[in-house]
Scaffold this motif. Structure first.
Motif, mmCIF file in Angstrom:
data_model
loop_
_atom_site.group_PDB
_atom_site.id
_atom_site.type_symbol
_atom_site.label_atom_id
_atom_site.label_comp_id
_atom_site.label_asym_id
_atom_site.label_seq_id
_atom_site.Cartn_x
_atom_site.Cartn_y
_atom_site.Cartn_z
ATOM 1 N N GLU A 90 0.883 -1.159 0.000
ATOM 2 C CA GLU A 90 0.000 0.000 0.000
ATOM 3 C C GLU A 90 0.919 1.206 0.000
ATOM 4 O O GLU A 90 1.802 1.322 0.853
ATOM 5 C CB GLU A 90 -0.877 0.002 1.256
ATOM 6 N N ILE A 143 1.175 5.037 0.585
ATOM 7 C CA ILE A 143 0.431 6.133 1.222
ATOM 8 C C ILE A 143 1.134 7.444 0.905
ATOM 9 O O ILE A 143 2.362 7.549 1.042
ATOM 10 C CB ILE A 143 0.302 5.885 2.733
ATOM 11 N N ARG A 145 1.072 11.558 1.613
ATOM 12 C CA ARG A 145 0.570 12.485 2.630
ATOM 13 C C ARG A 145 0.990 13.918 2.346
ATOM 14 O O ARG A 145 2.177 14.195 2.151
ATOM 15 C CB ARG A 145 1.120 12.100 4.000
ATOM 16 N N ALA A 200 -2.329 13.380 9.480
ATOM 17 C CA ALA A 200 -3.613 12.887 9.967
ATOM 18 C C ALA A 200 -3.424 11.421 10.324
ATOM 19 O O ALA A 200 -2.372 10.837 10.038
ATOM 20 C CB ALA A 200 -4.708 13.039 8.901
ATOM 21 N N GLY A 201 -4.441 10.845 10.966
ATOM 22 C CA GLY A 201 -4.479 9.407 11.201
ATOM 23 C C GLY A 201 -3.225 8.858 11.853
ATOM 24 O O GLY A 201 -2.731 9.400 12.837
ATOM 25 N N SER A 202 -2.708 7.781 11.276
ATOM 26 C CA SER A 202 -1.598 7.061 11.910
ATOM 27 C C SER A 202 -0.312 7.888 11.946
ATOM 28 O O SER A 202 0.514 7.704 12.841
ATOM 29 C CB SER A 202 -1.354 5.724 11.206
ATOM 30 N N ASP A 255 -4.493 13.010 2.505
ATOM 31 C CA ASP A 255 -3.648 11.834 2.261
ATOM 32 C C ASP A 255 -4.468 10.800 1.498
ATOM 33 O O ASP A 255 -5.690 10.954 1.358
ATOM 34 C CB ASP A 255 -3.073 11.259 3.564
ATOM 35 N N PHE A 256 -3.814 9.776 0.995
ATOM 36 C CA PHE A 256 -4.536 8.701 0.298
ATOM 37 C C PHE A 256 -3.639 7.484 0.151
ATOM 38 O O PHE A 256 -2.424 7.570 0.362
ATOM 39 C CB PHE A 256 -5.049 9.148 -1.079
ATOM 40 N N LYS A 257 -4.275 6.373 -0.221
ATOM 41 C CA LYS A 257 -3.586 5.095 -0.375
ATOM 42 C C LYS A 257 -3.755 4.600 -1.809
ATOM 43 O O LYS A 257 -4.855 4.670 -2.362
ATOM 44 C CB LYS A 257 -4.198 4.100 0.601
ATOM 45 N N ASP A 308 -13.193 6.000 0.728
ATOM 46 C CA ASP A 308 -12.687 4.917 1.587
ATOM 47 C C ASP A 308 -11.167 4.966 1.697
ATOM 48 O O ASP A 308 -10.609 4.476 2.685
ATOM 49 C CB ASP A 308 -13.042 3.538 0.991
ATOM 50 N N THR A 309 -10.508 5.469 0.680
ATOM 51 C CA THR A 309 -9.042 5.347 0.597
ATOM 52 C C THR A 309 -8.318 6.696 0.600
ATOM 53 O O THR A 309 -7.094 6.722 0.491
ATOM 54 C CB THR A 309 -8.626 4.575 -0.670
ATOM 55 N N CYS A 310 -9.082 7.770 0.684
ATOM 56 C CA CYS A 310 -8.488 9.109 0.723
ATOM 57 C C CYS A 310 -9.044 9.866 1.927
ATOM 58 O O CYS A 310 -10.158 9.592 2.366
ATOM 59 C CB CYS A 310 -8.871 9.934 -0.509
ATOM 60 N N ARG A 311 -8.294 10.837 2.420
ATOM 61 C CA ARG A 311 -8.881 11.814 3.339
ATOM 62 C C ARG A 311 -9.152 13.081 2.548
ATOM 63 O O ARG A 311 -8.236 13.660 1.950
ATOM 64 C CB ARG A 311 -7.956 12.102 4.519
ATOM 65 N N ARG A 336 -15.004 5.681 10.731
ATOM 66 C CA ARG A 336 -14.008 5.189 11.691
ATOM 67 C C ARG A 336 -14.230 5.797 13.072
ATOM 68 O O ARG A 336 -14.089 5.135 14.083
ATOM 69 C CB ARG A 336 -12.591 5.586 11.229
#
Ligand code: UDP
Length: 236
Positions: A90, A92, A94, A98-100, A175-177, A197-200, A216
């Motif tokens: 994956e 990512i 950024r 954000a997030g992790s 961010d996104f995956k 689902d895969t982007c902020r 989430r």
């Protein structure tokens, strides 16, 4: 093209064979999971939105020279894509913490990155998709050096194209995956999905979250957020 046996069922999509060995059919589900499958739920209408948003953005990327797996949208939630073997990473990208990343580095969510950050996670649910670096990727032969170069170049290009496009729609790409695959002849192309689902996605003006973080984090208004993204992108 005829729909044949189911090849695979994932958390958000099913994949079916077709009568063309080079092409598979993806069917998007309304099922939602988070935290490596620990949180489960349904987001009504998500499958159709993610299908249409993904295809819309993949078409835009193709137009800007990023090769993707998209072949043809079949229906509200079904699309034909090129059969690839997925590179087990994956990627990512950024722009803003954000997030992790916020958690890992103790950064307030919303802190801009002074340079675009790329991260790689090894796709393995049992291991919880651990973060890895280019040395692990080379040592484990998950991708060749040339493939990883291509993947990084495409990922930064995707960020530039999507970031510019979304800015005009008052959406900030936080961010996104991404996931990539190899075609039968070894060409690396963009695969999987690009969706809420895969982007902020944050509203540029109100800073409101328009993505899966609403699910989430139990923020409410999940369906409305997905609908709003589709409306801004596709006018409906
Ligand atoms: N992401 C994803 N699938 C994953 C992990 C992350 O699509 O399995 C996306 C996520 O939606 C976000 C970006 O990648 O846009 C960065 O996610 P992060 O590492 O912050 O993980 P999270 O906080 O979502 O667990």
């Amino acid at each position: 093209m005829e729909k044949r046996d189911q090849l695979y069922e994932g958390k958000a999509k099913k994949v079916f064979a077709t009568d063309d060995p080079e092409v598979v059919l993806v069917s998007y589900k309304d099922d939602a999971t988070a935290f490596n499958g620990q949180k489960k739920g349904t987001i009504l209408g998500k499958g159709a939105i993610n299908n249409r948003v993904t295809n819309h953005l993949m078409r835009l990327l193709e137009h800007h020279g990023v090769p993707t797996h998209l072949v043809r949208e079949l229906s509200e939630r079904e699309t034909l894509v090129r059969r690839v073997s997925i590179v087990p990473l994956e990627v990512i990208v950024r722009n803003v913490a954000a997030g992790s990343l916020s958690k890992r580095l103790g950064l307030a969510e919303g802190t801009p990155m002074q340079k675009t950050v790329l991260e790689f996670c090894y796709k393995d649910d049992a291991l919880g998709d651990p973060m890895v670096n280019e040395y692990h990727i080379a040592a484990m032969r998950w991708a060749t050096e040339a493939e990883l170069d291509t993947i990084c170049r495409y990922s930064l290009k995707v960020n530039q194209v999507l970031g510019d496009y979304l800015k005009d729609l008052n959406i900030q790409l936080i961010d996104f995956k991404l996931e990539f695959g190899r075609t039968a002849d070894g060409t690396v192309i963009l695969a999987d999905e690009i969706s809420p689902d895969t982007c902020r996605f944050w509203d540029t003006v109100t800073r409101e979250k328009l993505d899966k973080d609403r699910f989430r984090r139990d923020l409410g208004g999940v369906e409305d957020a997905y609908q709003e993204i589709m409306k801004r992108l596709m006018g409906e």
